[in-house]
Design an enzyme around this catalytic site. Structure first.
Site, PDB file in Angstrom:
ATOM      1  N   ILE A 106      -0.213  -0.387   1.016  1.00  0.00           N
ATOM      2  CA  ILE A 106      -1.024  -1.373   0.321  1.00  0.00           C
ATOM      3  C   ILE A 106      -0.124  -2.420  -0.319  1.00  0.00           C
ATOM      4  O   ILE A 106       0.991  -2.123  -0.744  1.00  0.00           O
ATOM      5  CB  ILE A 106      -1.929  -0.680  -0.737  1.00  0.00           C
ATOM      6  CG1 ILE A 106      -2.857  -1.683  -1.442  1.00  0.00           C
ATOM      7  CG2 ILE A 106      -1.110   0.106  -1.748  1.00  0.00           C
ATOM      8  CD1 ILE A 106      -3.920  -1.024  -2.310  1.00  0.00           C
ATOM      9  N   CYS A 107      -0.613  -3.645  -0.338  1.00  0.00           N
ATOM     10  CA  CYS A 107       0.031  -4.754  -1.038  1.00  0.00           C
ATOM     11  C   CYS A 107       1.468  -4.955  -0.553  1.00  0.00           C
ATOM     12  O   CYS A 107       1.719  -5.118   0.630  1.00  0.00           O
ATOM     13  CB  CYS A 107      -0.043  -4.518  -2.540  1.00  0.00           C
ATOM     14  SG  CYS A 107       0.328  -5.970  -3.549  1.00  0.00           S
TER      15      CYS A 107
END
Length: 209
Positions: A106-107
């Site tokens: 994620i991210c």
């Protein structure tokens, strides 16, 4: 199964909060006897400090981990993913992706995977396609980029840093630890805050028992 959660300084606390709470508590699991544990994995065994100032003590180091095929490696966002200090975990993640084994990022962790070329063969998402292109000039996977909060493709889950609920949803779906109706009610409750989904969630648990 084991969830190997990579922990590093500046880890974005909110990006894993929904996931770790459900996996640790097992409160909505279809079977609470499911063998499922979280192993916090660090570059070293020294405590790390999250973006929110929380101290996390790794359970093991990257060099110690042995991942089985049904385990999953979870890579949270942090401010340092373009640093070579993460090369070892990214090497492990890339090999798992190539083998079709579970990995979730994620991210900023998606930028780390982009740096290795691991996203070029899978549908994926991130904070934005321009984010990947600007932070990782070598990234060439834009034709497989999907503009969505979270994407799952052949055991690779990727998500925007603004989508911790959908990140958790896709991982929980991949791990098959919730009943399908429980998982859908859970997702809709946290995304909408509508009471009917809370009652649907409770009903799904009652039906299971």
């Amino acid at each position: 199964m084991t969830i190997f959660l990579y922990v590093t300084d500046t880890l974005a606390d909110w990006e894993i909060a929904f996931l770790t709470a459900e996996l640790y508590s097992k409160r909505f699991f279809a079977d609470k006897k499911t063998d499922c544990k979280i192993v916090k994995t660090g570059i070293t065994d020294k405590p790390v400090t999250t973006m929110g100032g929380m101290k996390i003590i790794p359970d093991c180091t990257v060099d110690d981990i042995v991942l089985k095929d049904d385990d999953i490696l979870v890579l949270p966002g942090a401010d340092t993913w373009l640093s070579p200090v993460h090369d070892r975990i990214l090497e492990i993640a890339s090999k798992r992706i190539q083998a079709g084994l579970p990995v979730a990022a994620i991210c900023g962790a998606t930028a780390g995977l982009a740096r290795t070329g691991a996203l070029n063969g899978r549908k994926h998402t991130s904070n934005d396609v321009l984010f990947l292109k600007q932070t990782v000039p070598s990234y060439t996977g834009e034709t497989l980029y999907v503009q969505a909060p979270a994407v799952s493709d052949r055991n690779l889950v990727t998500a925007s840093g603004q989508a911790p609920i959908m990140f958790a949803y896709e991982i929980l779906k991949l791990l098959h630890v919730f009943r399908p109706d429980t998982l859908e009610a859970w997702k809709n409750l946290y995304l909408t805050n509508k009471p009917e989904y809370f009652y649907g969630l409770m009903q799904s648990l009652s039906a299971a028992s």
